[in-house]
Design a protein around this motif. Sequence first.
Motif, short mmCIF file in Angstrom:
data_model
loop_
_atom_site.label_atom_id
_atom_site.label_comp_id
_atom_site.label_asym_id
_atom_site.label_seq_id
_atom_site.Cartn_x
_atom_site.Cartn_y
_atom_site.Cartn_z
N LEU A 208 10.23 2.63 -0.46
CA LEU A 208 10.41 3.92 -1.25
C LEU A 208 9.72 3.57 -2.63
CD1 LEU A 208 11.79 6.41 -1.71
CD2 LEU A 208 13.53 4.79 -2.39
N LEU A 209 9.61 2.22 -3.21
CA LEU A 209 9.02 2.01 -4.40
C LEU A 209 7.84 2.08 -4.28
CD1 LEU A 209 11.57 -0.71 -5.89
CD2 LEU A 209 11.31 1.77 -6.59
N LEU A 210 7.17 1.31 -3.39
CA LEU A 210 5.73 1.32 -3.05
C LEU A 210 5.09 2.73 -3.11
CD1 LEU A 210 5.17 -1.51 -0.40
CD2 LEU A 210 4.46 -1.47 -2.93
N ALA A 211 5.78 3.73 -2.32
CA ALA A 211 5.19 5.10 -2.37
C ALA A 211 5.10 5.83 -3.60
CB ALA A 211 6.19 5.99 -1.43
N GLN A 212 5.61 5.18 -4.69
CA GLN A 212 5.61 5.69 -5.92
C GLN A 212 4.60 5.31 -6.97
OE1 GLN A 212 9.78 6.19 -7.68
NE2 GLN A 212 10.69 6.07 -5.53
N THR A 213 3.79 4.02 -6.57
CA THR A 213 3.11 3.51 -7.29
C THR A 213 1.73 4.16 -7.05
OG1 THR A 213 2.52 1.94 -5.31
CG2 THR A 213 4.17 1.26 -7.05
N GLY A 214 0.67 3.76 -8.21
CA GLY A 214 -0.70 4.66 -7.98
C GLY A 214 -0.62 5.81 -8.23
N THR A 215 -1.81 6.36 -7.43
CA THR A 215 -2.00 7.92 -7.36
C THR A 215 -2.06 8.22 -6.00
OG1 THR A 215 -4.37 7.38 -7.59
CG2 THR A 215 -2.94 7.85 -9.68
N ALA A 216 -1.52 9.48 -5.94
CA ALA A 216 -1.74 10.02 -4.34
C ALA A 216 -3.31 10.46 -3.99
CB ALA A 216 -0.92 11.17 -4.39
N GLU A 217 -3.48 10.04 -2.63
CA GLU A 217 -4.62 10.59 -1.93
C GLU A 217 -4.44 11.14 -0.73
OE1 GLU A 217 -7.59 10.25 -3.15
OE2 GLU A 217 -7.35 8.75 -4.77
N GLU A 218 -5.59 12.15 -0.40
CA GLU A 218 -5.33 12.63 0.91
C GLU A 218 -5.50 11.62 2.05
OE1 GLU A 218 -4.29 15.83 1.73
OE2 GLU A 218 -4.02 16.01 -0.77
N TRP A 219 -5.12 11.94 3.20
CA TRP A 219 -5.50 10.91 4.32
C TRP A 219 -6.88 11.08 4.61
CZ3 TRP A 219 -3.07 7.55 7.29
CH2 TRP A 219 -3.41 7.37 8.40
N SER A 220 -7.60 12.16 4.59
CA SER A 220 -9.15 12.01 4.89
C SER A 220 -9.63 11.40 3.76
CB SER A 220 -9.42 13.45 4.88
OG SER A 220 -9.17 14.11 3.63
N ASP A 221 -9.13 11.12 2.54
CA ASP A 221 -9.86 10.30 1.54
C ASP A 221 -9.38 8.82 1.40
OD1 ASP A 221 -11.44 12.58 0.64
OD2 ASP A 221 -9.50 13.28 -0.52
N LYS A 222 -8.72 8.43 2.28
CA LYS A 222 -8.20 6.95 1.91
C LYS A 222 -9.37 6.14 2.04
CE LYS A 222 -7.30 6.62 7.33
NZ LYS A 222 -8.01 7.93 7.31
N ALA A 223 -9.30 4.84 1.10
CA ALA A 223 -10.48 3.98 0.84
C ALA A 223 -9.85 2.55 1.30
CB ALA A 223 -11.05 4.23 -0.26
N ARG A 224 -10.56 1.60 1.17
CA ARG A 224 -10.19 0.06 1.30
C ARG A 224 -9.13 -0.27 0.23
NH1 ARG A 224 -12.15 -4.84 3.69
NH2 ARG A 224 -12.13 -6.49 2.61
#
Length: 292
Positions: A208-224
Amino acid sequence: MNKRTNNHKKSGSKNIDKKGQLIILTCLVLLCFLVGYKIYHSQDVQASTIKVVNKSNKTYAYAGQKKLTGLQTINGNNYYFDSSTGVMKTGLQTVNGGTVYFSPANGKMVYGLHKIDGYYYYFSKKTGKDDVVKAYEAVASQLTTNNKVIEKTISSGMKLVGKSPYVYGGGRTDESVAKNEFDCSSFIAQMFRLGGQSLVYQFAASTLLLAQTGTAEEWSDKARGDLLITADDASEDEQHAAIYLGGGFILHDSTSTDGVSISRLNQVINKKVLGNMTWGQLFEPGHVRHEV
């Protein structure tokens, strides 16, 4: 005089007995050789009588009149025939508990690194079974970035692959961390900390906490280096988080993988718990978080 003659006769009979035994022994050795040769030769004949036949665009193998099924070695190559119909199978197949690949062109079992349907596989040269870790290692140099935090984070996690069993609630005390006892979220928190970036307090790590970190990206744009986290409404059996490695690979700590491991997104997670759901199907409805 008579005694000498009798002794001579007895001596002669002993010599005849020895010669007879030698002849019998020679005959037995020869007989064993002939039987062994016959068995060996019959095996050659049997192997040479295996025929691969094409009927109505389907391929079968016969040994005489018998239709062969399962894994078969013919002329030094491995092939796979359906256990019920005997039809030659190609592509990805499950054999003896592992994933193997038979060339669609000729049906032969293949080995080494292959890219199939967008994913990398490495088929062991000994068994032909897929080895996901070796597949990743074979292409890792193509996936690396210039981001030092991401690469150090992943490098730290890679050291624990196959060496850190899953421990629910682990990794939230100094003692537990020192023992490399983690669950999915505490593993990610600690590896990013080792990489030089703190995402959440280690003792409070959660999906739950990790899902609030950083910035959101689209599934198709996921990167290493991005985090893949299940949806907020995921069931207890489904809740999970992983580090995306690129190339369709993830680095994570899971009960289904018996601890820290590398998986492909197209791999089935756990049939007993989640049926035929793959890691990709688990994560795609959830969150992609770009951390660095």
